[in-house]
Design a protein around this motif. Structure first.
Motif: not given
Length: 309
Positions: A269-272
């Motif tokens: 989901y993160s980091p992108s």
């Protein structure tokens, strides 16, 4: 002096073609800075920044009772789920540390929102995909248990109060009835009007017919008044008990509808990486362009110094 002013004027007047020419001549510098920054951002994003995974669920609470319906409101869900007591139990069930630091971490990882359709969306962002999935399931199931427990306590208390009030009024009513029956047996009075107005003439007539004293007649009237009051309270208690039973039956009719069950997060989901590289690319281009202009400024400044000398 005129020559220095002319050089200064030529230096200050930089047109669009000159800017393009500067960037064209500095393409190696801009490209190098761009590649370095983008590569650096990519390495930091992929290898240094901690990975986060998101799991989410969507549910709706159908409840007939007013009290039960409040547990389907987003503010109530937040108030319950975000408490230390609730989060501590979640962590304990999942075998995690229950310190205040971890509780705060879990609190910040949970997001509760309400969709346009009125459904409740639960989200958890955690560093481990399996744990994010398990924690979200625990939150949902624990919330169901908490609602069931609170409704049980609420309805139980309601019934206990109503039943206690009914039992008390019934006891008083039975006692006054028993007292009245005992008095009638003792005095031989079988029936007298509810509203008894004692006068000499009326008493004389009753005395001939019933053979009772005025004191007994007054006592009988007092007992009858107490009986009427007790009967009225008993009827009210009966009505309250029936209303409470209907309320409890209504509050017990609720259902959790799991529209979207918690899913296992397979993607980060993160980091992108895409988002970070995009932002890094824009920043790299800006830095490269500024570096090209700065180099050109320094070059012309040196030329100006040589001309003056």
């Amino acid at each position: 002096m005129n020559q220095q002013a002319q050089v200064q004027q030529d230096y200050d007047e930089i047109n669009l073609f000159e800017l393009i020419s500067i960037l064209k001549n500095s393409w190696k510098l801009v490209s190098s800075i761009f590649l370095v920054i983008v590569l650096l951002v990519g390495v930091i994003t992929c290898f240094l920044l901690p990975k986060k995974y998101r799991s989410q669920a969507l549910f709706f609470l159908q409840a007939e009772g007013e009290y039960g319906a409040t547990f389907g409101k987003v503010n109530m869900v937040k108030d319950i789920i975000r408490t230390n007591y609730f989060l501590g139990e979640i962590l304990e069930k999942d075998g995690l540390d229950t310190s205040q630091e971890v509780i705060e971490k879990l609190r910040n990882a949970i997001t509760v929102t309400q969709t346009e359709a009125g459904n409740i969306k639960l989200e958890i962002i955690w560093g481990d995909p399996q744990k994010a999935y398990e924690l979200l399931y625990s939150v949902y199931n624990s919330y169901k248990d908490e609602v069931a427990n609170r409704l049980r306590i609420y309805t139980t208390n309601k019934m206990e109060v109503a039943e206690k009030q009914f039992a008390t009024s019934q006891k008083v009513f039975d006692e006054i009835n028993a007292e009245l029956v005992a008095f009638q047996k003792k005095t031989g009075l079988i029936f007298l009007p509810n509203q008894l107005a004692i006068s000499d003439m009326y008493y004389q007539d009753l005395k001939r017919k019933l053979g009772v004293s005025p004191e007994h007649l007054l006592e009988y009237e007092t007992l009858r008044t107490k009986q009427e009051v007790a009967e009225e309270e008993y009827k009210k208690a009966c009505a309250i008990l029936e209303d409470t039973r209907r309320l409890v039956e209504k509050e017990q009719k609720y259902l959790f509808v799991l529209i979207e069950p918690p899913f296992y997060p397979e993607r980060i989901y993160s980091p992108s990486t895409v988002k970070n590289i995009t932002v890094g690319s824009v920043f790299a281009i800006f830095v490269g362009v500024m570096a090209a202009f700065l180099r050109e400024y320094i070059r012309k400044y040196k030329e100006l110094g040589q001309v003056v000398n």
